[in-house]
Design a protein around this motif. Structure first.
Motif, PDB file in Angstrom:
ATOM      1  N   LEU A   1      55.963  31.390  57.738  1.00  0.00           N
ATOM      2  CA  LEU A   1      55.251  32.093  56.661  1.00  0.00           C
ATOM      3  C   LEU A   1      54.487  33.316  57.197  1.00  0.00           C
ATOM      4  N   MET A   2      54.497  33.486  58.517  1.00  0.00           N
ATOM      5  CA  MET A   2      53.704  34.555  59.133  1.00  0.00           C
ATOM      6  C   MET A   2      54.553  35.582  59.851  1.00  0.00           C
ATOM      7  N   GLY A   3      55.778  35.756  59.393  1.00  0.00           N
ATOM      8  CA  GLY A   3      56.690  36.688  60.063  1.00  0.00           C
ATOM      9  C   GLY A   3      56.164  38.109  60.146  1.00  0.00           C
ATOM     10  N   ASN A   4      55.579  38.593  59.050  1.00  0.00           N
ATOM     11  CA  ASN A   4      55.060  39.968  59.040  1.00  0.00           C
ATOM     12  C   ASN A   4      54.003  40.164  60.129  1.00  0.00           C
ATOM     13  N   GLN A   5      53.055  39.234  60.184  1.00  0.00           N
ATOM     14  CA  GLN A   5      51.978  39.342  61.159  1.00  0.00           C
ATOM     15  C   GLN A   5      52.474  39.152  62.595  1.00  0.00           C
ATOM     16  N   ILE A   6      53.413  38.200  62.766  1.00  0.00           N
ATOM     17  CA  ILE A   6      53.924  37.930  64.116  1.00  0.00           C
ATOM     18  C   ILE A   6      54.613  39.162  64.691  1.00  0.00           C
ATOM     19  N   TYR A   7      55.477  39.784  63.902  1.00  0.00           N
ATOM     20  CA  TYR A   7      56.197  40.956  64.411  1.00  0.00           C
ATOM     21  C   TYR A   7      55.255  42.143  64.615  1.00  0.00           C
ATOM     22  N   PHE A   8      54.303  42.297  63.731  1.00  0.00           N
ATOM     23  CA  PHE A   8      53.348  43.405  63.858  1.00  0.00           C
ATOM     24  C   PHE A   8      52.495  43.252  65.120  1.00  0.00           C
ATOM     25  N   LEU A   9      52.009  42.032  65.343  1.00  0.00           N
ATOM     26  CA  LEU A   9      51.174  41.798  66.521  1.00  0.00           C
ATOM     27  C   LEU A   9      51.980  41.839  67.820  1.00  0.00           C
TER      28      LEU A   9
END
Length: 258
Positions: free
Chosen positions: A106-114
């Motif tokens: 559910l945190m793909g956006n944040q994981i890739y951004f970070l």
């Protein structure tokens, strides 16, 4: 015959007196000339030393003022360096925790951004122009305050230590880069940076390419390790910043520049 000899004797005595007088006069003349010559040379020597002293003092002051500006620049750069690394350490810890979370899908956006932020960097640029001039030209001797010289050389050594730890940081990032392809999709990772090389937060919730916990844990371990190295470097930079501030105060005090 004895009567004729008397004038001759008197004449000889008179000549001797004249000669002795001339000798005495010549000796005094030579002594006076020697003294005047010595005095002229000595005064010239003193005048030259005075001029050299004035010149050396002027050069020393120029170097000191330049050193002060370098230390002020270092202090500013270190503040930026510290702030950046503290923030980056927090972001990396968050990244590793998200990757290890059961809800990471559910945190793909944040994981890739970070994950992109791991590669961002702000190095500390040491303002060493003045000290290099002093060392290369052999002009450290111009700094009359030897305690300043000793503190300056100690400060330079501490800068080198910080730079070495920074290189260790970069080597760890290289390991992360090599392992990143095991868990992150290359196309999705590439999309986190636009044409102006600015980070972009994804909106499609990209997923990791593996669910293998051992692989994910391995890269999360590297991220946590890198986070601690980053925080450690920020602490070293804080210590160096304090040293720069103390050295700056010492220079201003010793040279009465307050």
């Amino acid at each position: 015959m004895e009567e004729n000899q008397v004038p001759e004797i008197e004449k000889d005595l008179s000549n001797k007196e004249v000669i002795n007088t001339l000798k005495k006069k010549n000796w005094r003349s030579y002594a006076k000339e020697f003294f005047m010559l010595f005095l002229a040379v000595f005064c010239g020597f003193l005048a030259e030393n005075y001029r050299e002293s004035l010149s050396a003092n002027k050069i020393e002051k120029e170097y000191i003022l330049s050193l002060i500006e370098d230390l002020k620049t270092d202090t500013t750069n270190l503040s930026l360096y510290i702030s950046f690394r503290k923030e980056k350490s927090v972001l990396m810890d968050s990244l590793a925790d998200m990757m290890l979370s059961d809800n990471r899908s559910l945190m793909g956006n944040q994981i890739y951004f970070l994950a992109r932020q791991v590669f961002n960097e702000q190095a500390f640029i040491y303002s060493d122009g003045t000290i290099q001039q002093l060392k290369n030209a052999g002009n450290l001797r111009l700094l009359q305050k030897r305690n300043i010289v000793n503190e300056l050389l100690t400060y330079e050594k501490k800068v080198k230590v910080l730079e070495e730890w920074y290189e260790n940081d970069n080597r760890t990032k290289t390991t992360f880069r090599e392992m990143g392809g095991r868990v992150c999709h290359s196309t999705e990772m590439n999309a986190t940076m636009d044409s102006e090389m600015k980070s972009v937060l994804p909106t499609t919730n990209p997923q990791l390419i593996t669910d293998d916990f051992a692989t994910i844990n391995e890269i999360a371990f590297q991220i946590h390790y890198l986070s601690k190295m980053t925080m450690g470097n920020s602490l070293r930079a804080e210590s160096l910043k304090s040293d720069a501030a103390r050295l700056l105060q010492l220079i201003q005090k010793e040279y009465k520049l307050n």
